[in-house]
Each structure stands twice: as structure tokens, then as C-alpha cells.
Design an enzyme around this catalytic site. Structure first.
Site, PDB file in Angstrom:
ATOM      1  N   ARG A  46     -40.060  15.738  -2.527  1.00 52.53           N
ATOM      2  CA  ARG A  46     -38.875  16.327  -2.939  1.00 52.53           C
ATOM      3  C   ARG A  46     -38.430  17.678  -2.240  1.00 52.53           C
ATOM      4  O   ARG A  46     -39.105  18.023  -0.971  1.00 52.53           O
ATOM      5  CB  ARG A  46     -39.292  17.190  -4.524  1.00 52.53           C
ATOM      6  CG  ARG A  46     -40.722  17.644  -4.374  1.00 52.53           C
ATOM      7  CD  ARG A  46     -40.842  18.696  -5.189  1.00 52.53           C
ATOM      8  NE  ARG A  46     -40.153  19.767  -4.875  1.00 52.53           N
ATOM      9  CZ  ARG A  46     -40.077  20.617  -3.768  1.00 52.53           C
ATOM     10  NH1 ARG A  46     -40.921  20.653  -2.884  1.00 52.53           N
ATOM     11  NH2 ARG A  46     -39.170  21.613  -3.883  1.00 52.53           N
ATOM     12  N   GLY A  47     -37.611  18.196  -2.539  1.00 55.53           N
ATOM     13  CA  GLY A  47     -36.645  19.081  -1.603  1.00 55.53           C
ATOM     14  C   GLY A  47     -35.618  18.541  -0.764  1.00 55.53           C
ATOM     15  O   GLY A  47     -35.909  17.508  -0.254  1.00 55.53           O
ATOM     16  N   ARG A  89     -31.792  10.128  -6.668  1.00 55.12           N
ATOM     17  CA  ARG A  89     -31.478  11.310  -7.182  1.00 55.12           C
ATOM     18  C   ARG A  89     -29.934  11.682  -6.973  1.00 55.12           C
ATOM     19  O   ARG A  89     -29.742  11.458  -5.693  1.00 55.12           O
ATOM     20  CB  ARG A  89     -32.424  12.596  -6.763  1.00 55.12           C
ATOM     21  CG  ARG A  89     -33.835  12.052  -6.950  1.00 55.12           C
ATOM     22  CD  ARG A  89     -34.642  13.378  -6.917  1.00 55.12           C
ATOM     23  NE  ARG A  89     -34.586  14.766  -7.852  1.00 55.12           N
ATOM     24  CZ  ARG A  89     -34.997  15.860  -7.657  1.00 55.12           C
ATOM     25  NH1 ARG A  89     -35.778  16.102  -6.436  1.00 55.12           N
ATOM     26  NH2 ARG A  89     -34.845  16.728  -8.171  1.00 55.12           N
ATOM     27  N   ASP A 238     -29.700  22.702  -2.785  1.00 52.92           N
ATOM     28  CA  ASP A 238     -29.415  21.142  -2.501  1.00 52.92           C
ATOM     29  C   ASP A 238     -28.226  20.663  -2.229  1.00 52.92           C
ATOM     30  O   ASP A 238     -28.091  19.514  -1.682  1.00 52.92           O
ATOM     31  CB  ASP A 238     -29.903  20.599  -3.992  1.00 52.92           C
ATOM     32  CG  ASP A 238     -31.475  20.726  -3.910  1.00 52.92           C
ATOM     33  OD1 ASP A 238     -31.713  21.901  -4.630  1.00 52.92           O
ATOM     34  OD2 ASP A 238     -32.182  20.126  -3.916  1.00 52.92           O
TER      35      ASP A 238
HETATM   36  O1  MRU Z   1     -36.150  19.038  -7.695  1.00 50.74           O
HETATM   37  P1  MRU Z   1     -36.514  19.457  -6.457  1.00 50.74           P
HETATM   38  O2  MRU Z   1     -37.875  19.891  -6.277  1.00 50.74           O
HETATM   39  O3  MRU Z   1     -36.446  18.653  -5.366  1.00 50.74           O
HETATM   40  O4  MRU Z   1     -35.631  20.818  -6.128  1.00 50.74           O
HETATM   41  C1  MRU Z   1     -35.959  21.545  -4.988  1.00 50.74           C
HETATM   42  C2  MRU Z   1     -34.864  22.878  -4.668  1.00 50.74           C
HETATM   43  O5  MRU Z   1     -34.297  23.079  -5.641  1.00 50.74           O
HETATM   44  C3  MRU Z   1     -35.072  23.306  -3.526  1.00 50.74           C
HETATM   45  O6  MRU Z   1     -34.949  24.703  -3.908  1.00 50.74           O
HETATM   46  C4  MRU Z   1     -34.067  23.013  -2.486  1.00 50.74           C
HETATM   47  O7  MRU Z   1     -34.072  21.746  -2.244  1.00 50.74           O
HETATM   48  C5  MRU Z   1     -33.427  23.733  -1.740  1.00 50.74           C
HETATM   49  S1  MRU Z   1     -34.767  24.304  -0.247  1.00 50.74           S
HETATM   50  C6  MRU Z   1     -35.160  22.927   0.597  1.00 50.74           C
END
Ligand code: MRU
Length: 351
Positions: A46-47, A89, A238
Site C-alpha cells: 500500500r502507499g 484501487r 495519492d
Molecule cells: O490506503 P493506503 O494505505 O494505500 O493510503 C496511503 C496514503 O494515503 C499515503 O499517505 C499516501 O499513499 C501517500 S504517501 C506515499
């Protein structure tokens, strides 16, 4: 140095299963494109930047194991697996950015024999890992210039090493300031309901890096700001669009409002791969809605009555008026973002 989040070994693909942290450190080998889809969907990886690379590696796994006799057949698999992975996603634009790059590269190399074609796809996916490391180090260098020794930073969700190939986006600034510039920096980490990326991941990786971190519940941010304990808010994104509106983990918008009220700078670390100039405002960003169980349950235990309504968006949009500056690998940009963000892409080879 943080451990890598996802990597290859002689064409085999591995990720850290982030749903098991911090209690267990589990490495998962990815054997199929379906397994990569489910790893992205279930947040084992994730991220935004990490998801992008995972998508590219997913396409590699699909063609690696394909029983295709011709490059033409492999091209069809690249196309189909990209389409499939893109549906895992919707919000992080890095996934689409990486898959588009892979598809374009595949078309450019369509004249290669099948084995050479496969190798060039793997090479690009591996290059994305290397590039991500360079980008994150640049984000760190620019971000650290906004920090002075003794500062306390508030962050939300996880924008550290686990959200990227290895070095993080927003937290790269903290790693860089502490490790390379020997500044004293402390971090407040919002727990980040409902899935607790802040409590589970941010605190884990900052502790591993020896950086002092204090965990707070999301509803404590106003209090720590009012007490004067926060010098800056650093978050990732994101998807950030042309006018500077920022989609990030749900709760980010509220933090930005609080930061404005308390006169605290609100910084967003955004690699160019997270910036989507095709959208002119945050209203156009598709926001992922996730399962009700993520809110009604914690760690598998029901905490709310059955048969109630649940609203569970994974992300929100922070209006650009609340964003003090955006940190990119090409430098730090300030408003008006509709001018300063597009200017960055004139320097980018992948735009
Ligand atoms: O749902 P996730 O855990 O993938 O969300 C991640 C985030 O919102 C992070 O803050 C985002 O990807 C930016 S930092 C790399």
C-alpha cells in the site's frame, strides 16, 4: 537504512505483508497476477508509489509465467493484466502512471523476440524501483530544508518507507534531516482510523530508524497543535491535481484545517508520479469507498452494532488553499499551483 518494501530476486517478486506489521514481519512471494491484485486490494502492499511499482511487477509476473509463443501474445497479456491490475484501487494515480509506462514500453519493444521482450519488461519494473529510491531521496533533501533542529512534525497515515520502494515521501524529509543533517526531529503520528496505518506502520518504521515518535489518536491533533507542540505538518499524497488539490488518506483535510487555524505550515510531499495534470480540480478525483467492516470492526472484533449505516471513504481531498507548499523531486513549489505544478513537468522525461 529502512528495509525495502518490495523487490525482485532473479525475476522472483517479493513484498512485505504490511497487514501483519508491527506484530510480525512477513515476506510474501508473489506467484501470480491475481495474487498481486489481491495484495494491492487488501493493502498488503500500500502507499501510492509502492502500489505503482507493485502494478508494474504484477504485469511482469503475468508475462513471466505465460505460456505464450510470440511477442504478440505477450503484448495481449501486458494489455489485459494492466487493465486487471488498474481495477485494484482507484485513487492513487501512481498505479495508472506505472501501468501506462509499462504498456508504452511494451509497444516500443514489440519487435523483440519473446524472451528479450520479457527481460525488457522486468528491467523497466526494476528501474522503477531504482528511480523511486532516487525520487524519495530528493524529496527528503528538499523536505529537510523546511525543518530545523528541535522541530516537531505531525504526520498522518504512513508516508514513510513502507509506502514506497524504500525511503518514503513525506517522512523522507524526517529521515534525511535526522540521518544526514543530524537535526533533532520528533514526530507525532496520527493513528489513522480505520486501518491504523499511523499506529501500526509509521510508529514501527520511525522506531526502527531511531526517530522519536509519539502516537496520538486522530482526535488529539487539535490539542497538540493548541499546546504549541507542532512546528509543521508533513503528509504524502495519492493524487494531487493541476490546481494543487490533494487527495490523501481520510483525515488529512481535517488536519489541514487545523493547521491553518493554528498558523502551522502544511506541507505535502508529492513525487511527480503522484501528480495528475489531467484533472483540474480535486472534485474529479475518484475516491475509493471501502468495506463497512473496516469501520465496524477493529482487528476482527466487532465494535459497533450490526445493521447500521457506515461511510468509509479511504481518502479525502484537501483544497489547495490550505497547502503551504508541495515538495517534489524537482524542488518545492508554492501557490499558484495551477502555474507552478505544470512547470515542473517540462523537466520530466516521463511526462
Ligand atoms: O490506503 P493506503 O494505505 O494505500 O493510503 C496511503 C496514503 O494515503 C499515503 O499517505 C499516501 O499513499 C501517500 S504517501 C506515499
Amino acid at each position: 537504512m529502512p528495509k525495502p518494501t518490495l523487490w525482485t530476486e532473479n525475476g522472483r517478486v517479493f513484498i512485505i505483508d504490511q497487514t501483519r506489521l508491527p506484530l510480525e514481519y512477513v515476506v510474501e512471494e508473489i506467484h501470480s497476477v491475481e495474487q498481486m491484485w489481491s495484495a494491492i486490494r487488501a493493502l498488503r502492499v500500500r502507499g501510492a508509489p509502492a502500489i505503482g511499482i507493485a502494478g508494474a511487477l504484477g504485469v511482469w509476473v503475468a508475462i513471466r509465467d505465460a505460456d505464450a509463443k510470440t511477442t504478440e501474445d505477450l503484448l495481449v497479456i501486458v494489455e489485459k493484466s494492466s487493465e486487471y491490475l488498474a481495477a485494484a484501487r482507484p485513487t492513487a494515480v501512481n498505479l495508472f502512471w506505472a501501468l501506462e509506462r509499462i504498456k508504452k514500453h511494451a509497444l516500443q519493444n514489440a519487435s523483440l523476440p519473446p524472451d528479450e521482450f520479457k527481460k525488457t519488461i522486468l528491467a523497466l519494473a526494476e528501474k522503477m524501483i531504482e528511480e523511486d529510491n532516487e525520487v524519495c531521496l530528493a524529496l527528503g533533501r528538499y523536505g529537510a530544508s523546511l525543518l530545523k533542529s528541535g522541530d516537531r512534525v505531525l504526520t498522518h497515515c504512513n508516508a514513510g518507507s513502507l509506502a514506497t520502494a524504500q525511503f518514503g515521501t513525506a517522512l523522507a524529509a524526517v529521515y534525511y534531516a535526522v540521518e544526514r543533517e543530524k537535526k533533532r526531529i520528533e514526530v507525532f503520528a496520527d493513528e489513522t482510523r480505520p486501518l491504523l496505518q499511523g499506529a501500526r506502520l509509521t510508529t514501527w518504521e520511525l522506531s526502527e530508524a531511531g526517530i522519536p515518535v509519539t502516537l496520538i489518536c486522530d482526535n488529539m491533533a487539535a490539542d497538540v497543535m493548541r499546546r504549541g507542540w507542532v512546528n509543521a505538518v508533513f503528509v504524502g499524497t495519492d493524487r494531487t491535481v493541476r490546481n494543487g488539490d490533494v487527495a490523501n488518506k481520510i483525515g488529512t483535510y481535517g488536519l489541514a484545517v487545523l493547521a491553518k487555524y493554528h498558523g502551522i505550515p502544511f506541507y505535502v510531499a508529492a513525487p511527480l508520479s503522484s501528480i495528475d495534470l489531467s484533472l483540474s480540480s480535486g472534485d474529479e478525483i475518484p475516491i475509493e469507498q471501502r468495506e463497512a467492516e473496516e469501520v465496524t470492526h477493529i482487528a476482527g472484533h466487532r465494535i459497533a452494532p450490526e445493521k447500521i449505516n457506515v461511510y468509509n471513504p479511504a481518502f479525502d481531498v484537501t483544497p489547495h488553499e490550505l497547502v503551504t507548499a508541495i515538495i517534489t523531486e524537482k524542488g518545492i513549489v508554492c501557490p499558484p499551483y495551477s502555474e507552478t505544478l505544470p512547470a515542473l513537468f517540462k523537466l520530466d522525461p516521463h511526462s
